[in-house]
Write a protein that holds these residues in place. Structure first.
Motif, short mmCIF file in Angstrom:
data_model
loop_
_atom_site.label_atom_id
_atom_site.label_comp_id
_atom_site.label_asym_id
_atom_site.label_seq_id
_atom_site.Cartn_x
_atom_site.Cartn_y
_atom_site.Cartn_z
N GLU A 171 0.84 -1.21 0.00
CA GLU A 171 0.00 0.00 0.00
C GLU A 171 0.86 1.25 0.00
O GLU A 171 0.62 2.19 -0.77
N ALA A 172 1.90 1.28 0.86
CA ALA A 172 2.78 2.44 0.93
C ALA A 172 3.57 2.60 -0.37
O ALA A 172 3.80 3.72 -0.85
N PHE A 173 4.00 1.48 -0.94
CA PHE A 173 4.78 1.53 -2.18
C PHE A 173 3.97 2.12 -3.32
O PHE A 173 4.45 2.99 -4.06
N GLU A 174 2.73 1.67 -3.48
CA GLU A 174 1.89 2.18 -4.57
C GLU A 174 1.55 3.65 -4.36
O GLU A 174 1.43 4.41 -5.32
N CYS A 175 1.41 4.04 -3.10
CA CYS A 175 1.14 5.46 -2.80
C CYS A 175 2.32 6.32 -3.23
O CYS A 175 2.15 7.39 -3.82
N TRP A 176 3.53 5.82 -2.95
CA TRP A 176 4.73 6.55 -3.38
C TRP A 176 4.87 6.54 -4.89
O TRP A 176 5.25 7.54 -5.49
N MET A 177 4.55 5.43 -5.54
CA MET A 177 4.68 5.32 -6.99
C MET A 177 3.78 6.30 -7.72
O MET A 177 4.04 6.65 -8.87
N GLU A 178 2.73 6.77 -7.08
CA GLU A 178 1.87 7.79 -7.70
C GLU A 178 2.64 9.07 -7.98
O GLU A 178 2.25 9.87 -8.83
N THR A 179 3.75 9.27 -7.25
CA THR A 179 4.56 10.48 -7.44
C THR A 179 5.74 10.24 -8.39
O THR A 179 6.53 11.16 -8.62
N GLN A 180 5.85 9.02 -8.93
CA GLN A 180 7.03 8.65 -9.70
C GLN A 180 6.70 8.31 -11.15
O GLN A 180 5.61 7.85 -11.47
N VAL A 181 7.68 8.54 -12.02
CA VAL A 181 7.62 8.04 -13.38
C VAL A 181 8.19 6.62 -13.35
O VAL A 181 9.28 6.41 -12.81
N GLU A 182 7.47 5.66 -13.90
CA GLU A 182 7.88 4.27 -13.81
C GLU A 182 8.53 3.80 -15.11
O GLU A 182 7.99 4.01 -16.20
#
Length: 287
Positions: free
Chosen positions: A21-32
């Protein structure tokens, strides 16, 4: 193979789910990205334009905290991956390296590992629950005294049983030295002074079995509490001589069975100490 209780495995599963859950929340701010797109030279994630730095930093810290708990689940399940030229890597523990050049892992590696860990934990939980229903009781190291298992867990799950025993034995001494404010003595002297007979001295509190000295509540014990107090002192000395010192000063590895027996002995000792009273010298009047 180490045996874990269903409750412990469920706690690990919950830790992995919190990490996801925390990882996906952070990934919302990242270019993958991935290793193909980055050609193995660039990061596999980077911050999107226009993101609030404070928000990104907060989410990164949330992931780091969650990863700390989830890493234990990776060790228990063995769900690591092989990286060419590097070796075996835990993608959950290495999540922050995605932002570095030549990133070891990509977001999909992290997600796939977390999913694999969840799957293995679910299977292990089913097996643990089934085993608990059998006629033969199981032994779960994670149910040992908290001080003992907390110190031993990281080494136990990597099959370093001697180191696990050593760390557990030292952790119990450190725990009580800190509680009693006795960092002024060696470990051996600490137990000798703390569990010895007689009244405490200023700056030298003692641990004593609760109750008046003449109490004879234990049917198999004669002579009141004095023999039990001496037994605790002897137990501390015996464990240090036969377990702690051997685990510290030799490099002979222990089997899982040998390690469990030694940890169990320290766990029982730790629970006895928890039942003791802390007795301190009374301060003179006017001080």
């Amino acid at each position: 193979m180490a045996t874990y209780s269903a409750d412990y495995l469920k706690r690990l599963l919950a830790a992995v789910e919190r990490f996801e859950e925390a990882f996906e929340c952070w990934m919302e701010t990242q270019v993958e990205s991935d290793h193909v797109s980055s050609r193995g030279m660039l990061p596999t994630v980077w911050t999107k334009d226009g993101q609030d730095e404070a928000t990104v930093r907060t989410r990164e810290l949330d992931v780091a905290e969650a990863a700390g708990a989830a890493e234990r689940a990776v060790a228990v399940t063995g769900a690591k991956i092989a990286v060419a030229g590097v070796g075996v890597v835990d993608p959950i523990a290495s999540w922050s390296l995605m932002s570095a050049p030549r990133a070891l892992v990509a977001p999909q590696d992290v997600r796939a590992t977390a999913a694999r860990v969840r799957g293995r934990l679910s299977m292990m939980i089913d097996e643990a629950e089934a085993a608990s229903e059998s006629a033969t009781p199981g032994f779960a190291p994670s149910e040992l005294h908290e001080v003992i298992w907390t110190a031993a867990a990281a080494h136990w799950t990597t099959h370093q049983y001697r180191v696990a025993v050593r760390e557990a034995s030292e952790a119990l001494t450190v725990h009580w030295k800190e509680r009693l404010g006795r960092n002024d003595v060696t470990d051996t002297s600490f137990w000798q002074q703390t569990l010895s007979a007689g009244d405490p001295e200023p700056g030298k509190p003692k641990l004593a079995w609760p109750g008046p000295a003449e109490d004879q509540t234990a049917k198999s014990m004669r002579g009141g509490l004095a023999p039990l107090a001496g037994a605790l002192n002897n137990l501390a000395t015996g464990l240090n001589l036969t377990v702690r010192n051997v685990a510290t000063h030799t490099r002979d590895e222990l089997t899982e069975q040998e390690g469990m027996e030694r940890l169990a002995a320290y766990s029982y000792f730790a629970r006895l100490l928890d039942q003791c009273e802390i007795r301190r010298a009374e301060k003179p009047e006017g001080t």
